[in-house]
Design a protein around this motif. Sequence first.
Motif, short mmCIF file in Angstrom:
data_model
loop_
_atom_site.label_atom_id
_atom_site.label_comp_id
_atom_site.label_asym_id
_atom_site.label_seq_id
_atom_site.Cartn_x
_atom_site.Cartn_y
_atom_site.Cartn_z
N ARG A 136 -6.18 15.57 11.35
CA ARG A 136 -5.38 14.36 11.55
C ARG A 136 -4.65 14.00 10.26
O ARG A 136 -5.25 14.04 9.17
CB ARG A 136 -6.28 13.18 11.94
N GLU A 169 -2.45 10.80 8.82
CA GLU A 169 -1.95 9.44 8.98
C GLU A 169 -1.16 9.06 7.74
O GLU A 169 -1.53 9.44 6.62
CB GLU A 169 -3.10 8.45 9.19
N ASN A 200 -3.40 16.11 14.75
CA ASN A 200 -1.97 16.06 15.07
C ASN A 200 -1.15 17.02 14.21
O ASN A 200 0.08 16.99 14.25
CB ASN A 200 -1.42 14.63 14.96
#
Length: 306
Positions: A254, A256, A281
């Motif tokens: 991930r 962010e 992601n």
Amino acid sequence: MKKRPIILSTDPGIDDAVAIALALFSEELEVKLICPIFGNVSIENTKANTEKLLTLYQKKPKIVMGSSRPLLREPINASEIHGESGMDGYKFPDPTIFTDNTQTAVEAMHEVVEQEEKTTLVGIGPLTDLALFIHLYPQDLAKIEQIVVMGGSLGRGNYGVLSEFNFAADPEAAKIVFNSGVPIRVAPLEVGDQAKIMPKVAAKIKSYGEIGEMIYQLFTKYRSGSFEAGLNMYDALAIALILKPEIFELAETRVEIETAATYTYGASLIDLNNYLSLPANAEVAVNVEAQLFEQWFIDTLARTAK
């Protein structure tokens, strides 16, 4: 062999100049569109630099000017690394290839993506135009093979304490890109620090005709790493991630982007230990085999002399 179509969003910049050459002279990629954007230097300079480079490279992908500023914040730049113009150190011939001013970068991206079966988007500057494309043309996202970016850091930054320049230049745009749902590959700062070009390699590149001489002269002015101890090749990693993913150690994780905090604004949280318990992601490079990267780098640039 059918070449893979790519769109380049770039802010040349010395290492961008090399990344553009690697893409244009690759036997596997077809650069359909180049969109100069603000970043290392102003949009006026990145546009002029793109025109100079393509004239020297004798390649004619469409050039359409991108954004002159971030989505929300004031622009920053990295002229202390790349010089005032972004490509100080070489006297380029007068350009004969020019920017198409009849449309925006995002419209041009949409046009290319519509015409191709699958397209790869490459962001080696601030991600403003990629974010605008995602926002304005969500129907196109199914036709994006992947987004490949150079940006972010696994740990400390090179612009703020924890922020890397490309993401710090437009954190909101980076956040939109990582929330897009499109497959993403990332080359962060630390991997560029591993992928050094040493003096003997620079000397070899110098022998590759006029383009090799240009790259060598730019390298002598580039202030990321040192000419003697090795120059850090950041943006070239994005092209390598498309063509030579096997030379990287990739982590599915991930990412962010911090857009709310003050001191960590623009930081990329690359969650290698799954502290956030959020679905992955992106695929993030955490290591590169430096010798294999160097060999690919030299072999590709050698084509510029043919």
